[in-house]
Design a protein around this motif. Structure first.
Motif, PDB file in Angstrom:
ATOM      1  N   HIS A 171       0.791  -1.227   0.000  1.00 14.68           N
ATOM      2  CA  HIS A 171       0.000   0.000   0.000  1.00 14.68           C
ATOM      3  C   HIS A 171       0.827   1.282   0.000  1.00 14.68           C
ATOM      4  CE1 HIS A 171      -3.369  -2.611   0.808  1.00 14.68           C
ATOM      5  NE2 HIS A 171      -2.722  -3.107   1.847  1.00 14.68           N
ATOM      6  N   SER A 172       2.119   1.184   0.224  1.00 11.24           N
ATOM      7  CA  SER A 172       2.930   2.373   0.437  1.00 11.24           C
ATOM      8  C   SER A 172       4.158   2.396  -0.470  1.00 11.24           C
ATOM      9  CB  SER A 172       3.375   2.414   1.903  1.00 11.24           C
ATOM     10  OG  SER A 172       4.342   3.405   2.113  1.00 11.24           O
TER      11      SER A 172
ATOM     12  N   GLU B  81       5.599  10.044   0.821  1.00 11.75           N
ATOM     13  CA  GLU B  81       5.089   8.674   0.844  1.00 11.75           C
ATOM     14  C   GLU B  81       3.684   8.688   0.261  1.00 11.75           C
ATOM     15  OE1 GLU B  81       4.448   4.960   3.923  1.00 11.75           O
ATOM     16  OE2 GLU B  81       4.551   6.978   4.728  1.00 11.75           O
TER      17      GLU B  81
ATOM     18  N   VAL C 191       0.280   6.577  -0.033  1.00 13.10           N
ATOM     19  CA  VAL C 191      -0.451   5.480   0.594  1.00 13.10           C
ATOM     20  C   VAL C 191      -1.781   5.330  -0.141  1.00 13.10           C
ATOM     21  CG1 VAL C 191      -1.517   4.627   2.716  1.00 13.10           C
ATOM     22  CG2 VAL C 191       0.631   5.905   2.832  1.00 13.10           C
TER      23      VAL C 191
ATOM     24  N   TYR D  39      -4.801   0.073   8.629  1.00 11.27           N
ATOM     25  CA  TYR D  39      -3.437   0.151   8.123  1.00 11.27           C
ATOM     26  C   TYR D  39      -2.625   1.058   9.039  1.00 11.27           C
ATOM     27  CZ  TYR D  39       0.483   1.046   5.000  1.00 11.27           C
ATOM     28  OH  TYR D  39       1.740   1.160   4.464  1.00 11.27           O
TER      29      TYR D  39
ATOM     30  N   LEU E 283       0.412   3.307   9.821  1.00 12.97           N
ATOM     31  CA  LEU E 283       1.496   4.093   9.232  1.00 12.97           C
ATOM     32  C   LEU E 283       2.667   4.082  10.199  1.00 12.97           C
ATOM     33  CD1 LEU E 283      -0.399   7.178   7.858  1.00 12.97           C
ATOM     34  CD2 LEU E 283       1.007   5.631   6.533  1.00 12.97           C
TER      35      LEU E 283
END
Length: 124
Positions: free
Chosen positions: A31-32, A48, A50, A59, A61
């Motif tokens: 996802h990142s 970043e 996401v 999720y 971080l």
């Protein structure tokens, strides 16, 4: 604040802005993706990306060594942070600050979520 920025350009030949100089980014997970300027002389920031789908989440971080700024580009989610896990609804157009060392947990709604986080290079 502005005086601490260097505004230095990369020193290598061919550093002019054009499509071949766009950063590819480093995938952290599904996802990142983190985009950091490769030139060691440029140390002011990294970004970043996401991207979460509606079924993804919660999720976590990764905490940032420095404060981070978030910009929500698409979707809606609940963002939990702080020692008490207080939740805040976030949606397209929202901008918020993550204090240094704090944790943020995102739970996207049905339409998913796309956000960018910016901080100092190497912060997360």
């Amino acid at each position: 604040l502005v005086s601490m920025l260097t505004y230095r350009q990369p020193s290598h030949v061919g550093s002019e802005f054009h499509p071949n100089n766009l950063l590819e980014g480093d995938e952290r997970d599904d996802h990142s993706k983190v985009y950091a300027p490769p030139d060691p002389a440029v140390d002011e920031f990294q970004m970043e990306r996401v991207a979460l789908k509606g079924g993804d989440g919660p999720y976590d971080l990764s905490p940032s060594t420095y404060a981070s700024i978030f910009v929500v580009l698409e979707g809606d989610a609940s963002a939990a942070s702080g020692a008490d896990g207080a939740e805040q609804e976030i949606s397209r157009g929202d901008v918020f600050l993550q204090p240094a060392g704090s944790k943020v947990v995102l739970s996207p709604k049905d339409d998913g979520l796309l956000l960018f986080r910016a901080s100092l290079k190497g912060a997360f």
